[in-house]
Scaffold this motif. Structure first.
Motif, mmCIF file in Angstrom:
data_model
loop_
_atom_site.group_PDB
_atom_site.id
_atom_site.type_symbol
_atom_site.label_atom_id
_atom_site.label_comp_id
_atom_site.label_asym_id
_atom_site.label_seq_id
_atom_site.Cartn_x
_atom_site.Cartn_y
_atom_site.Cartn_z
ATOM 1 N N THR A 1 -1.991 -1.198 -4.103
ATOM 2 C CA THR A 1 -3.073 -0.220 -4.260
ATOM 3 C C THR A 1 -2.725 1.071 -3.547
ATOM 4 O O THR A 1 -1.994 1.074 -2.550
ATOM 5 N N ASP A 2 -3.260 2.160 -4.087
ATOM 6 C CA ASP A 2 -3.197 3.434 -3.375
ATOM 7 C C ASP A 2 -4.577 3.819 -2.861
ATOM 8 O O ASP A 2 -4.765 4.912 -2.336
ATOM 9 N N THR B 1 0.838 -1.196 0.000
ATOM 10 C CA THR B 1 0.000 0.000 0.000
ATOM 11 C C THR B 1 0.874 1.247 0.000
ATOM 12 O O THR B 1 2.040 1.211 0.382
ATOM 13 N N GLY B 2 0.296 2.343 -0.430
ATOM 14 C CA GLY B 2 1.024 3.608 -0.457
ATOM 15 C C GLY B 2 0.452 4.522 -1.506
ATOM 16 O O GLY B 2 -0.283 4.091 -2.404
ATOM 17 N N ALA B 3 0.775 5.794 -1.407
ATOM 18 C CA ALA B 3 0.263 6.789 -2.344
ATOM 19 C C ALA B 3 0.784 6.533 -3.751
ATOM 20 O O ALA B 3 1.736 5.767 -3.955
ATOM 21 N N THR B 4 0.176 7.165 -4.712
ATOM 22 C CA THR B 4 0.619 7.005 -6.084
ATOM 23 C C THR B 4 2.039 7.530 -6.248
ATOM 24 O O THR B 4 2.432 8.536 -5.668
ATOM 25 N N GLY C 1 -7.141 -2.289 -5.584
ATOM 26 C CA GLY C 1 -8.243 -1.608 -4.913
ATOM 27 C C GLY C 1 -9.335 -1.159 -5.865
ATOM 28 O O GLY C 1 -10.445 -0.853 -5.440
ATOM 29 N N ASP C 2 -9.031 -1.114 -7.162
ATOM 30 C CA ASP C 2 -10.015 -0.708 -8.169
ATOM 31 C C ASP C 2 -10.639 -1.903 -8.879
ATOM 32 O O ASP C 2 -11.289 -1.728 -9.919
ATOM 33 N N THR C 3 -10.456 -3.090 -8.328
ATOM 34 C CA THR C 3 -11.088 -4.283 -8.895
ATOM 35 C C THR C 3 -12.608 -4.147 -8.796
ATOM 36 O O THR C 3 -13.143 -3.835 -7.731
ATOM 37 N N GLN C 4 -13.294 -4.401 -9.893
ATOM 38 C CA GLN C 4 -14.748 -4.277 -9.896
ATOM 39 C C GLN C 4 -15.369 -5.292 -8.927
ATOM 40 O O GLN C 4 -14.860 -6.398 -8.746
ATOM 41 N N GLU C 5 -16.476 -4.890 -8.307
ATOM 42 C CA GLU C 5 -17.093 -5.728 -7.270
ATOM 43 C C GLU C 5 -17.476 -7.099 -7.791
ATOM 44 O O GLU C 5 -17.382 -8.096 -7.075
ATOM 45 N N GLU C 6 -17.924 -7.190 -9.060
ATOM 46 C CA GLU C 6 -18.328 -8.485 -9.618
ATOM 47 C C GLU C 6 -17.129 -9.422 -9.782
ATOM 48 O O GLU C 6 -17.299 -10.649 -9.822
ATOM 49 N N GLU D 1 1.624 -7.322 4.833
ATOM 50 C CA GLU D 1 1.308 -5.986 4.313
ATOM 51 C C GLU D 1 2.518 -5.089 4.460
ATOM 52 O O GLU D 1 3.133 -5.025 5.530
ATOM 53 N N ILE D 2 2.873 -4.434 3.383
ATOM 54 C CA ILE D 2 3.996 -3.497 3.375
ATOM 55 C C ILE D 2 3.471 -2.130 2.957
ATOM 56 O O ILE D 2 2.893 -1.990 1.878
ATOM 57 N N ARG D 3 3.655 -1.149 3.816
ATOM 58 C CA ARG D 3 3.248 0.222 3.490
ATOM 59 C C ARG D 3 4.463 1.011 3.059
ATOM 60 O O ARG D 3 5.465 1.074 3.774
ATOM 61 N N LEU D 4 4.383 1.616 1.879
ATOM 62 C CA LEU D 4 5.490 2.422 1.380
ATOM 63 C C LEU D 4 5.289 3.875 1.808
ATOM 64 O O LEU D 4 4.217 4.443 1.595
ATOM 65 N N PRO D 5 6.305 4.493 2.392
ATOM 66 C CA PRO D 5 6.163 5.885 2.838
ATOM 67 C C PRO D 5 6.179 6.840 1.659
ATOM 68 O O PRO D 5 6.830 6.602 0.636
#
Length: 521
Positions: A293-294, A181-184, A256-261, A316-320
């Motif tokens: 994902t961001d 995870t992390g910002a763009t 994170g933008d995977t469609q719900e279906e 889970e790895i969070r990128l600063p």
């Protein structure tokens, strides 16, 4: 338990507790130095000591993984340029009389300035003399000098990057699925590649798929494959991404933008490690999944199933964000400049200890300007800006106007710790107090824009114009002959910005001068 055993072990436990609760320290990192191999070296000030000196001979700076240390040793820097006095709520910087110049972030330091702890925790860029740029930062973590056996291109000597490399090493040594995870723009795909390269699956494929681009109607065939004749136009069997990644790693970017279906299909494949080929049989797959994902994955409004999130994030790895480790800006910037120069076959543009004084001053000013910026686009934006600098530059580095507008527009915006920079700027100088060297440097740094130079010194524009009129170096655009302007435009291939820099006038002034020539005014 014997007394001897207790005495041998308890101090070790106490040391561990003391280390975890250690008082923060002040770290000073080299963002730019004429000896570019020193970029990224760090010195640590003990906050228990009330006064420190910063200058040519003290303190000593050392690389991340080397016992070697040395002072700045820059001949243009005073032996004692600044005094740093540690107080409970921050530090007080004092420039000694007659010492080499110092800029603190976007502001010229003339006597002293107090920096509170909030501002120090965000990082404060210091430009010393005309050639050295540092990042002063208050931090609770120090760099660990340990050998780095990780095969990857995760750059940066900060504690944050050291922790990230350790997380990557640990993730690579296991076979659990990883959520990054992390910002763009922080480098999530780079981390995924580093995990793959250092894992037991490094000989296998690394297959990347952008989940935001997978439509729900085609998700089954795209992810799991299809057999011949499964649908109209299926003239042959096609493997899906899971099959292509067999024995290796499947990287699900923008998960994170995977469609719900699509999410239930993905969850089943991850849980069972089996896929349903469209028009074919159920197959087992040997695939490790790394996703990135961001987007926010938690909360009822995000539309992302919690079961899928937990399944993806076995690790889970969070990128600063880059703003969280600003001491790495110099190291990253030089790397990207080197890459861009190599692509353009212009490595001679890069700074070195053999560069002339003017070139080094320009490079130091550029690195300082970038160190002051807040980088909303993170490392990707830094790489993009570095490429633009290389393309815009000839013999000397040039920050192109679009980049300049963004970098300088935010110099005193949203800075933690209050509006100290603005307050200091209000304390204006008298025009006669501005030395020739400071005036020349400010003109070049501000691309000869009179308003920007006046704002920096806190004086009127008329004062700057009067200074230009008395100068043997600078001219007003209205004083330049038409023939000289035309010759320079031809020399610069019609590039107005480059011509203005060569003529040492502002681009806006050159435009007005050309407009006046055309209209005969």
């Amino acid at each position: 338990m014997s007394d001897n055993y207790s005495e041998a072990t308890l101090p070790t436990l106490r040391d561990a507790v003391a280390e975890s609760a250690a008082a923060p320290c002040l770290q000073c990192t080299i963002v730019f130095h004429p000896c570019v191999e020193r970029i990224g070296q760090c010195a640590v000030f003990d906050v228990k000591k009330m006064e420190h000196s910063l200058g040519r001979q003290t303190p000593c700076f050392s690389p991340e993984t080397d016992d070697y240390s040395a002072p700045l040793e820059d001949p243009y820097l005073s032996r004692r340029a600044l005094t740093i006095n540690v107080e409970e709520s921050g530090v007080r910087l004092s420039r000694l009389p007659g010492a080499s110049r110092c800029r603190v972030a976007a502001v010229e330091l003339h006597d002293e300035l107090f920096l509170d702890n909030a501002r120090l925790e965000a990082g404060v860029p210091l430009a010393l003399s005309h050639t050295v740029v540092l990042m002063l930062r208050r931090s609770g973590a120090t760099r660990q000098s340990s050998p780095d056996t990780l095969q990857c291109s995760i750059l940066g000597s900060s504690p944050a990057m050291g922790r990230l490399r350790e997380e990557v090493r640990r993730a690579a040594s296991s076979d659990f699925d990883v959520l990054i995870t992390g910002a763009t723009g922080v480098g999530k795909e780079l981390v995924a590649r580093a995990i793959h390269l250092n894992s037991r699956r490094s000989a296998g494929p690394l297959i990347s798929v952008n989940m935001a681009a997978v439509p729900a109607s085609l998700a089954g065939s795209v992810l799991f494959g299809s057999s011949k004749g499964a649908f109209t136009g299926a003239d042959r069997a096609r493997p899906g991404y899971f099959q292509q990644a067999q024995g290796g790693i499947l990287f699900l970017d923008e998960v994170g933008d995977t469609q719900e279906e699509v999410q239930p299909l993905l969850l089943r494949a991850l849980q069972q490690r089996e896929i349903q080929v469209v028009g074919g049989s159920v197959r087992n797959v040997d695939v490790r999944v790394i996703s990135a994902t961001d987007a926010q994955l938690e909360g009822a409004s995000c539309g992302f199933k919690s079961a899928l999130q937990h399944r993806l994030a076995e690790i889970e790895i969070r990128l600063p964000a880059l703003a969280e480790h600003p001491e790495d800006i110099g190291e990253l910037l030089f790397h990207f400049l080197s890459q861009a120069c190599a692509r353009e076959r212009r490595s001679q543009l890069l700074p070195s200890a053999h560069s002339n004084a003017q070139a080094l001053a320009r490079w130091a000013s550029l690195f300082h300007a970038f160190a002051c910026y807040h980088w909303p686009g993170n490392i990707r934006q830094l790489e993009n800006f570095a490429a633009q600098v290389v393309v815009a530059s000839d013999d000397l580095p040039v920050i192109p106007q679009p980049v300049m507008a963004k970098v300088y527009a935010s110099r005193t915006v949203d800075e933690p710790g209050g509006d100290w920079a603005v307050q200091l700027a209000v304390k204006s100088l008298k025009p006669r107090d501005i030395s020739e060297a400071d005036f020349e440097d400010a003109m070049k740094r501000n691309l000869f824009e009179v308003t920007a130079v006046a704002d920096e010194f806190g004086v009127s524009r008329q004062s700057i114009y009067r200074r230009i009129d008395k100068s043997s170096t600078f001219r007003r655009a209205t004083d330049i002959p038409e023939t000289e302007i035309n010759q320079m435009l031809v020399h610069c291939g019609g590039d107005l910005a480059k011509a203005a820099l060569k003529l040492q006038i502002s681009e806006s002034g050159l435009r007005q001068r050309m407009r006046a020539v055309r209209t005969g005014v």
